[in-house]
Design an enzyme around this catalytic site. Structure first.
Site, mmCIF file in Angstrom:
data_model
loop_
_atom_site.group_PDB
_atom_site.id
_atom_site.type_symbol
_atom_site.label_atom_id
_atom_site.label_comp_id
_atom_site.label_asym_id
_atom_site.label_seq_id
_atom_site.Cartn_x
_atom_site.Cartn_y
_atom_site.Cartn_z
ATOM 1 C CB CYS A 124 -0.935 -0.003 1.205
ATOM 2 S SG CYS A 124 -2.081 -1.401 1.241
ATOM 3 C CG ASP A 158 -23.309 11.066 -13.427
ATOM 4 O OD1 ASP A 158 -22.253 10.459 -13.120
ATOM 5 O OD2 ASP A 158 -24.048 10.691 -14.355
#
Length: 241
Positions: A64, A156
């Site tokens: 990570c 959106d």
């Protein structure tokens, strides 16, 4: 309904119980979160941008660390695509701050300040909300290793791509950018799709529902049809887009 499935789609936002999923085409709810760059309300923070949300099961983990670093290095590429980046990890904010210092030290080519926020989710409530983890497993550290999701979200607020990675496999930043390019292009030109291994500048494919006459009108003089043993002409390409 199976209770495990029911738990995985339950979330609480502002005290209201709602049900949703993170399937393609669904709307991400307007969640609130604490981050390394202050509190955010997702819709306000997103504005009119695309967003990549990518998640991690813990801070101070090697794979990570490389991912957050490489995405930070590539921040200008995301900005070119009007795309914000939002990381998520299940530790506390103070741990995130210390982790960012490690990331910047390891990936020394990150210019300036660390460029994007990291959500703090110590209760793993957002991980459950994002369907990375079921409610009944959110306190299970072994199950939490599955919190390795990535979502691409349009202005959106709709999910356009989801990818889940094991802890052993780091994400490829070039592939994330390639996917953003493809999604943005095919949102703008809804009559095309991008083939395997496509990159900007390569030929795209004209969707089968577009008639030959319409294809010629849309892409005059640049439609190529592939001859196949079946006799079907469903593979048509163009480089004019």
């Amino acid at each position: 309904m199976n209770m495990r499935i029911l738990f995985s789609i339950k979330c609480f936002i502002g005290g209201d119980q709602r049900y949703f999923n993170m399937r393609l085409g669904t709307v991400v709810p307007n969640f609130k979160a604490q981050t390394t760059k202050g509190p955010i309300k997702f819709y306000d923070w997103q504005g009119s941008s695309w967003v990549v949300i990518f998640s991690h099961p813990a801070d101070f983990t090697p794979v990570c660390t490389t991912e957050l670093g490489r995405i930070a290095v590539h921040q200008p590429e995301f900005e070119k695509r009007n795309c914000k980046v939002l990381a998520h990890s299940v530790d506390q904010l103070n741990a995130h701050v210390d982790w960012v210092n490690d990331i910047k030290s390891y990936c020394f080519d990150i210019p300036g300040d660390f460029p994007y926020p990291i959500i703090a989710d110590p209760t793993r409530d957002l991980a459950v909300q994002f369907e990375m983890l079921s409610e009944d497993e959110k306190n299970n550290a072994e199950a939490a290793k599955t919190i390795r999701a990535l979502y691409i979200i349009s202005p959106d607020h709709k999910v356009h791509l989801s990818m889940f990675y094991p802890m052993s496999t780091g994400r490829n930043v070039d592939e994330i950018l390639r996917c953003i390019d493809s999604i943005q292009l095919t949102e703008r030109l809804k009559v095309i799709a991008t083939p395997s291994n496509w990159y900007p500048g390569m030929k795209v494919m004209i969707l089968p529902e577009v008639s030959d006459e319409e294809a010629q009108r849309l892409f005059p003089g640049s439609v190529s049809t592939v001859t196949l043993p079946s006799g079907s002409t469903y593979i048509r390409t163009t480089n004019k887009y």
